[in-house]
Design an enzyme around this catalytic site. Sequence first.
Site, PDB file in Angstrom:
ATOM      1  N   THR A   1      -8.802   2.692   7.020  1.00  0.00           N
ATOM      2  CA  THR A   1      -8.366   1.315   7.296  1.00  0.00           C
ATOM      3  C   THR A   1      -6.866   1.243   7.563  1.00  0.00           C
ATOM      4  OG1 THR A   1      -8.184   0.926   4.903  1.00  0.00           O
ATOM      5  CG2 THR A   1     -10.228   0.228   5.984  1.00  0.00           C
TER       6      THR A   1
ATOM      7  N   ASN B   1      -3.865   8.690   2.353  1.00  0.00           N
ATOM      8  CA  ASN B   1      -4.341   8.058   3.588  1.00  0.00           C
ATOM      9  C   ASN B   1      -4.701   9.086   4.656  1.00  0.00           C
ATOM     10  OD1 ASN B   1      -4.521   5.340   3.158  1.00  0.00           O
ATOM     11  ND2 ASN B   1      -2.584   4.814   4.126  1.00  0.00           N
ATOM     12  N   ASP B   2      -3.686   9.834   5.119  1.00  0.00           N
ATOM     13  CA  ASP B   2      -3.935  10.668   6.284  1.00  0.00           C
ATOM     14  C   ASP B   2      -2.856  11.728   6.482  1.00  0.00           C
ATOM     15  OD1 ASP B   2      -1.752   9.123   7.368  1.00  0.00           O
ATOM     16  OD2 ASP B   2      -3.185   7.638   8.079  1.00  0.00           O
TER      17      ASP B   2
ATOM     18  N   ASP C   1       0.821  -1.208   0.000  1.00  0.00           N
ATOM     19  CA  ASP C   1       0.000   0.000   0.000  1.00  0.00           C
ATOM     20  C   ASP C   1       0.858   1.263   0.000  1.00  0.00           C
ATOM     21  OD1 ASP C   1      -2.249  -1.538  -0.028  1.00  0.00           O
ATOM     22  OD2 ASP C   1      -2.836  -1.158   2.047  1.00  0.00           O
ATOM     23  N   GLY C   2       2.050   1.204   0.612  1.00  0.00           N
ATOM     24  CA  GLY C   2       2.935   2.371   0.618  1.00  0.00           C
ATOM     25  C   GLY C   2       3.355   2.771  -0.787  1.00  0.00           C
TER      26      GLY C   2
ATOM     27  N   SER D   1      -6.176   1.440  13.607  1.00  0.00           N
ATOM     28  CA  SER D   1      -5.433   0.925  14.761  1.00  0.00           C
ATOM     29  C   SER D   1      -5.622   1.798  15.993  1.00  0.00           C
ATOM     30  CB  SER D   1      -3.940   0.804  14.428  1.00  0.00           C
ATOM     31  OG  SER D   1      -3.355   2.082  14.249  1.00  0.00           O
TER      32      SER D   1
ATOM     33  N   GLN E   1       5.459  11.630   4.035  1.00  0.00           N
ATOM     34  CA  GLN E   1       6.238  12.863   4.021  1.00  0.00           C
ATOM     35  C   GLN E   1       6.139  13.514   5.402  1.00  0.00           C
ATOM     36  OE1 GLN E   1       4.878  14.818  -0.043  1.00  0.00           O
ATOM     37  NE2 GLN E   1       3.212  13.717   0.958  1.00  0.00           N
TER      38      GLN E   1
ATOM     39  N   ARG F   1      -5.843  17.202  24.414  1.00  0.00           N
ATOM     40  CA  ARG F   1      -4.497  16.903  24.888  1.00  0.00           C
ATOM     41  C   ARG F   1      -4.298  15.409  24.664  1.00  0.00           C
ATOM     42  NH1 ARG F   1      -0.560  18.925  28.396  1.00  0.00           N
ATOM     43  NH2 ARG F   1       0.406  17.385  29.762  1.00  0.00           N
TER      44      ARG F   1
END
Length: 299
Positions: A186, A145-146, A71-72, A191, A248, A173
């Site tokens: 996902t 992804n995020d 996936d990377g 996780s 990144q 916090r």
Amino acid sequence: MHFKTVALIGRHQDTGLDAPLRSLAETIRAAGCKVLIEAETAQNTGLAEYPVASYEEIGRQADLAVIMGGDGTMLGASRMLAPSKVPLIGINHGRLGFITDIPLHDATNVLASVIHGNFEVEERILLEGRIVRGDQTLFSGIALNDVVINRAGRGGMIELRVELDGSFMYSQRADGLIIATPTGSTAYALSANGPILHPRLNGILLVPVAPQALSNRPIAIPDSGLLSMTITALGRVESGASVHFDMQTWSDCQPGDRIDVRRAQHTVQFIHPIGYSFFSTLRRKLQWNRMPQLSDETE
């Protein structure tokens, strides 16, 4: 959609990638298409018998990019090729394979079928963001992804003020905050106990990472607004914070820095074989189809 030129992109760190890539290249050529090999892929696998192209050249010339890896690898190719609107198809040569969903042993047959028109198109959103200090933009990037804000090293928790379109949402916090697309729901967000979002949802997910207050819960918001996260405090004076746009990283955030995130202008098109099912992928990867074994013993 007709594929005249097909590019091959592989996770060149993997050993033994040359043989399956060469097999795919032969399948593509046999179907009457021109083959391009991404430059680093060619350099590290020895596939010198086909034209070599940079990502920029692939963006200009290719009608389809075939990604072999995990996936990377798909994340990196998506960011590079999204502006040129080259559709992607993923061959899983990694571990999980949520977005590189075609098994390696089926790759040749599936790709031949796709080239002959048997495929479905799925559009995925990306995020774009920037890190701002005063009037200066320190870093900007895009993510499939995020975008993740987290504490750096062994520093204490970080404090964030979160706003949507200038409207105050909350302060938290925590060890960090994940801003995820449906595709990224996902990944790290899952996780951290975030919900799974279907890829067709027009939403963005915010998932706290180990929040101090248990009332800080994941929340899904529309993908049409501007999110602003301001670092209001760090757990230790000498500690910092990092921001990750997929792979990144900017690792020198300080109190007062603002991270702006919104839906990117571009989208990514994923190509799937006919019959692809997101729920089937979840059943396989998360083992939803396995029933728990009942013990014969009673307590």
